[in-house]
Write a protein that holds these residues in place. Structure first.
Motif, short mmCIF file in Angstrom:
data_model
loop_
_atom_site.label_atom_id
_atom_site.label_comp_id
_atom_site.label_asym_id
_atom_site.label_seq_id
_atom_site.Cartn_x
_atom_site.Cartn_y
_atom_site.Cartn_z
N LEU A 71 -4.48 4.13 -9.67
CA LEU A 71 -5.88 3.74 -9.52
C LEU A 71 -6.02 2.24 -9.74
CD1 LEU A 71 -8.87 4.54 -9.22
CD2 LEU A 71 -8.94 4.81 -11.68
N PHE A 72 -5.49 1.75 -10.87
CA PHE A 72 -5.63 0.32 -11.16
C PHE A 72 -4.82 -0.53 -10.18
CE2 PHE A 72 -7.10 2.02 -15.24
CZ PHE A 72 -8.32 1.39 -15.25
N TYR A 73 -3.68 0.00 -9.77
CA TYR A 73 -2.87 -0.69 -8.76
C TYR A 73 -3.73 -0.94 -7.52
CZ TYR A 73 1.05 -1.28 -5.41
OH TYR A 73 1.91 -1.74 -4.46
N PHE A 74 -4.40 0.11 -7.04
CA PHE A 74 -5.15 -0.04 -5.78
C PHE A 74 -6.46 -0.80 -5.98
CE2 PHE A 74 -2.30 3.33 -4.22
CZ PHE A 74 -1.82 2.64 -3.12
N VAL A 75 -7.08 -0.62 -7.15
CA VAL A 75 -8.33 -1.37 -7.39
C VAL A 75 -8.03 -2.87 -7.40
CG1 VAL A 75 -10.10 -1.90 -9.10
CG2 VAL A 75 -9.56 0.47 -8.57
N PHE A 76 -7.02 -3.27 -8.17
CA PHE A 76 -6.68 -4.70 -8.23
C PHE A 76 -6.13 -5.20 -6.88
CE2 PHE A 76 -6.51 -4.37 -13.00
CZ PHE A 76 -7.56 -5.25 -13.19
N PHE A 77 -5.42 -4.30 -6.19
CA PHE A 77 -4.91 -4.69 -4.87
C PHE A 77 -6.07 -4.99 -3.92
CE2 PHE A 77 -3.58 -3.62 -0.53
CZ PHE A 77 -2.51 -4.49 -0.40
N GLY A 78 -7.05 -4.08 -3.93
CA GLY A 78 -8.22 -4.26 -3.08
C GLY A 78 -8.95 -5.56 -3.41
N LEU A 79 -9.12 -5.80 -4.72
CA LEU A 79 -9.78 -7.04 -5.16
C LEU A 79 -9.01 -8.27 -4.69
CD1 LEU A 79 -10.99 -6.74 -8.84
CD2 LEU A 79 -12.31 -7.38 -6.84
N ALA A 80 -7.68 -8.19 -4.82
CA ALA A 80 -6.85 -9.32 -4.42
C ALA A 80 -6.99 -9.57 -2.93
CB ALA A 80 -5.38 -9.06 -4.80
N VAL A 81 -7.05 -8.48 -2.15
CA VAL A 81 -7.19 -8.64 -0.69
C VAL A 81 -8.53 -9.30 -0.37
CG1 VAL A 81 -7.49 -7.38 1.48
CG2 VAL A 81 -5.65 -6.74 -0.11
N VAL A 82 -9.61 -8.76 -0.97
CA VAL A 82 -10.94 -9.31 -0.69
C VAL A 82 -10.99 -10.79 -1.08
CG1 VAL A 82 -13.37 -9.19 -1.35
CG2 VAL A 82 -12.09 -7.08 -0.91
N VAL A 98 0.85 -1.20 0.00
CA VAL A 98 0.00 0.00 0.00
C VAL A 98 0.88 1.25 0.00
CG1 VAL A 98 -1.63 1.37 1.36
CG2 VAL A 98 -1.97 -1.10 1.11
N VAL A 99 1.87 1.25 0.90
CA VAL A 99 2.78 2.39 0.99
C VAL A 99 3.52 2.56 -0.33
CG1 VAL A 99 4.79 3.33 2.18
CG2 VAL A 99 3.01 2.13 3.47
N TYR A 100 4.01 1.45 -0.88
CA TYR A 100 4.77 1.52 -2.13
C TYR A 100 3.92 2.13 -3.25
CZ TYR A 100 7.55 0.37 -6.15
OH TYR A 100 8.27 0.49 -7.29
N GLY A 101 2.67 1.64 -3.34
CA GLY A 101 1.78 2.15 -4.39
C GLY A 101 1.54 3.64 -4.26
N ALA A 102 1.49 4.13 -3.03
CA ALA A 102 1.19 5.55 -2.81
C ALA A 102 2.38 6.44 -3.14
CB ALA A 102 0.75 5.76 -1.37
N LEU A 145 6.61 3.91 -12.59
CA LEU A 145 5.30 3.52 -13.12
C LEU A 145 5.31 2.13 -13.74
CD1 LEU A 145 3.73 6.74 -14.62
CD2 LEU A 145 3.56 5.76 -12.35
N GLY A 146 6.46 1.76 -14.30
CA GLY A 146 6.58 0.43 -14.91
C GLY A 146 6.31 -0.66 -13.89
N LEU A 147 6.94 -0.51 -12.73
CA LEU A 147 6.79 -1.54 -11.70
C LEU A 147 5.37 -1.50 -11.11
CD1 LEU A 147 8.23 -3.81 -10.31
CD2 LEU A 147 9.00 -2.22 -8.56
N VAL A 148 4.83 -0.29 -10.95
CA VAL A 148 3.46 -0.17 -10.44
C VAL A 148 2.50 -0.89 -11.39
CG1 VAL A 148 1.58 1.46 -10.00
CG2 VAL A 148 3.87 1.94 -9.14
N ASN A 149 2.73 -0.70 -12.68
CA ASN A 149 1.90 -1.36 -13.70
C ASN A 149 2.01 -2.88 -13.58
OD1 ASN A 149 1.55 -2.68 -16.38
ND2 ASN A 149 0.81 -0.64 -16.89
N THR A 150 3.27 -3.37 -13.50
CA THR A 150 3.47 -4.82 -13.39
C THR A 150 2.80 -5.37 -12.14
OG1 THR A 150 5.60 -4.51 -14.44
CG2 THR A 150 5.22 -6.63 -13.39
N LEU A 151 2.95 -4.65 -11.03
CA LEU A 151 2.34 -5.12 -9.79
C LEU A 151 0.81 -5.13 -9.90
CD1 LEU A 151 4.65 -3.53 -7.08
CD2 LEU A 151 4.39 -5.94 -7.63
N GLY A 152 0.27 -4.15 -10.64
CA GLY A 152 -1.17 -4.16 -10.89
C GLY A 152 -1.60 -5.45 -11.57
N THR A 153 -0.80 -5.85 -12.58
CA THR A 153 -1.09 -7.11 -13.28
C THR A 153 -0.94 -8.30 -12.34
OG1 THR A 153 -0.16 -6.05 -15.23
CG2 THR A 153 -0.57 -8.41 -15.37
N VAL A 154 0.08 -8.24 -11.48
CA VAL A 154 0.27 -9.31 -10.50
C VAL A 154 -0.98 -9.45 -9.63
CG1 VAL A 154 1.55 -10.03 -8.44
CG2 VAL A 154 2.79 -9.17 -10.42
N PHE A 155 -1.52 -8.32 -9.15
CA PHE A 155 -2.71 -8.38 -8.29
C PHE A 155 -3.90 -8.95 -9.07
CE2 PHE A 155 -0.75 -4.45 -6.16
CZ PHE A 155 0.08 -5.25 -5.42
#
Lengths: 291, 335
Positions: B165-176, B29-33, B38-48
């Protein structure tokens, strides 16, 4: 009118025989060994490239390659059995499925590296020639491929029905433990059966390569076709596989003559779903639910 | 009497795992904020996103032992649902995402009714076949615009905000999804699924409603996957049948689940990043076919030698260590 009907009938039967050998090995390994070989179609695709390479590099006719493919792919199959299948045979079905799934992805990605994703065709001397029978024009490759298919189906049928080994294999399919008690070497026969299944896949690949264009990534569609036929025909019987193959071939050609091409596949898949609901394990084969 | 010695360490390690995952989650969460990469944030979004898909697959595939080789069907249905709602009614995909989940779940039920009466292997292959059928249908039907595909309009935000936005949306989904799967793992429903995997006939005899449980598990997986697909459409802004219903996505999900370790809520958390980040790394050095080949070899080896995947391997090591410690303690006590 009559001519086009006859044409559809012939064309459908010819295609049906080719479809039947694509499903033959899958049906036998499923019915007799209880192994769902999802890598089956990957071996079909390898068979097509085998014929292509032999033709382009050594100028060997695909008809000849069809027979060479049998021993060559038998070795592949026996090897795959030794390395992979023996280790998962007694484990849960899931584990075997995952291992063979890995094998399928491996073969596909290695083939993509070797032959790229381009669609290929085998151009033999007789590829574009036609034969006129009773006023109907048929492509000669279709006739050759289906003749080869029929020959292979006949050989398998004879082998399973009349040879001692074939009978032993069928006995093993009915009851593995009982077969072992009677002194049948189930381990060796399983390897033989799996090898024969892959051998038929390789030969089917040669026949398919003669008739259809192919590429590494389209192999999965042949798994769909083969599985469709196995579900329709039930498992473990050569003659049922032929009947189901002919049925699918005829259905396809008849549907193609009245529907747009895309909808034919849809029709087949919907038909498959209906069959699954109505008959759990195939139209011809008996339901084999243990309880 | 080894089980007496294990009881408390196993429970303790389970709690430790939960806290470790929570800590990693907070760090992400901290990292995303704050991240500027951006490349890594994008990749992590895909990971989530893949964590969501793999967890969803895990419900029926991992616990129930019914492998779905066509998860992309639900994913694509979800993606097309939000995209078509945007196309015809100009509703933002973020609002129609629940509908994408519902559409995929209905699809899951339709697929499940005929196929889940059958034993595992049929389900596996039929799910793969259905992907082709749906792809062909989407290509052929006029309202899905066939091969032309559907365009969505980009969000009016700066690129960094979009990635976040997509990082956190997918992160939230992954958590749920992960919490849900954790709940399933420790519930009657999860145990019923495990019973089905271990011996379906026996499960039926002791009163597990096997068919209904499989239907529910499949519909739930479809719902979660459909939601991920719905958001994916807004992320890529253009969807068409070939890439949206790509078999690659289905294959990736199975690879990730098996490598990470199916039948554990932790498996997908390891499998999805491992496969994607290693693939990302390898793609720089060798081609993508080669890394697919490498992963397939890993999957074969895992199926042959460690069916429980990476997480199973870790647990095995822990168990051995606990056993050794218990033996040492017993020795010390006897002296």
């Amino acid at each position: 009118m009559l001519n086009s009907l006859l044409y559809t009938l012939f064309e459908g039967s010819l295609l049906g025989m080719v479809y039947a050998i694509a499903a033959l090995g899958l049906s036998l390994t499923m019915g007799i060994m209880g192994i769902v070989n999802v890598a089956h179609s990957a071996f079909i695709m390898l068979g097509s490239f085998f014929a292509l390479e032999l033709l382009e590099r050594l100028g060997i006719d695909p008809i000849f390659s069809f027979f060479v493919a049998l021993p060559a792919f038998f070795i592949f199959g026996a090897l795959a059995y030794r390395v992979i299948v023996t280790r998962v045979e007694r484990a849960s079905q899931t584990q075997g499925l995952v291992a063979l799934f890995g094998l399928m992805v491996l073969i596909e990605s290695l083939s993509t590296m070797a032959w790229t994703t381009n669609t290929r065709v085998i151009t033999a001397p007789y590829t574009n020639s036609h034969v006129v029978i009773a006023g109907i024009t048929l492509a000669s490759v279709n006739i050759i491929a289906s003749a080869l298919a029929l020959l292979l189906l006949g050989a398998f049928w004879w082998f399973m029905r009349y040879t001692l080994t074939g009978r032993a294999i069928r006995a093993m399919g009915q009851d593995r433990t009982a077969a072992r008690t009677l002194g049948i070497d189930v381990g060796k026969l399983s390897m033989l059966m799996f090898g024969l299944g892959i051998a038929s896949a390789g030969a089917a690949g040669v026949a398919i390569g003669m008739v259809f264009p192919f590429a590494p990534q389209t192999q999965i569609e042949w798994l769909a076709w083969a599985f469709l036929i196995v579900i329709l025909g039930g498992m473990g019987k050569v003659e049922n596989t032929l009947i189901a193959g002919l049925f699918v071939g005829l259905l396809q050609t008849f549907a193609t003559s009245i529907l747009p091409f895309d909808y034919v596949y849809l029709l087949l898949y919907v038909g498959l779903a209906i069959v699954l609901v109505v008959r759990r394990e195939g139209l011809i084969g008996a339901a084999r639910r243990t309880i | 009497m080894p089980s007496l010695f294990f009881l408390s360490p196993a429970k303790r390690s389970r709690q430790r795992d939960v806290w470790a995952v929570v800590a990693i989650g907070l760090a992400l969460v901290v990292y995303g904020a704050i991240s500027e990469d951006l490349g890594l944030v994008n990749t992590l979004g895909t990971v989530f996103m893949y964590v969501v898909l793999t967890q969803a697959w895990n419900i029926l595939g991992g616990y129930g032992g019914y492998l779905n080789f066509g998860m992309v069907t639900y994913f694509g249905v979800g993606a097309y649902t939000t995209a078509l709602f945007y196309q015809y009614f100009q509703v933002s995909p973020f609002l129609t995402t629940p509908l994408a989940g519902v559409a995929a779940a209905i699809f899951g039920i339709l697929i499940g009714i005929p196929t889940l009466r059958l034993r595992g292997a049929y389900f596996a292959v039929v799910t793969m076949i259905i992907t082709f059928a749906v792809q062909i249908a989407v290509l052929a039907f006029p309202f899905t615009q066939g091969a032309m595909g559907v365009y969505l309009s980009p969000l009016s935000l700066d690129p960094r905000a979009v990635e976040q936005l997509f990082y956190f949306v997918f992160f939230g989904l992954a958590v749920v999804t992960t919490i849900l799967v954790y709940g399933i793992e420790h519930s009657n429903f999860g145990w019923a699924l495990v019973a089905i995997r271990e011996d379906e006939d026996a499960a039926e005899i002791i009163g597990v409603r096997t068919t209904e449980i499989k239907w529910i598990a499949n519909a739930l997986a479809a719902f979660l996957t459909g939601i991920a697909g719905g958001i994916y459409a807004e992320r890529v802004l253009y969807i068409e049948p070939t890439s949206t219903f790509a078999l690659d996505i289905s294959l990736n999900v199975v690879l990730m689940a098996v490598i990470g370790g199916a039948a554990s809520w932790k498996g997908p958390l390891i499998g999805a990043p491992l496969v994607l980040l290693v693939a990302q790394f390898l793609r720089v050095t060798i081609t993508s076919e080669a890394n697919r080949a490498i992963f397939s070899v890993i999957v074969i080896l895992i199926a042959l030698y460690v069916p429980a995947g990476v997480i199973g391997m870790i647990e095995e090591i822990r168990r051995r260590r606990a056993l050794r410690r218990a033996k040492l303690a017993a020795l010390a006590g006897s002296e």
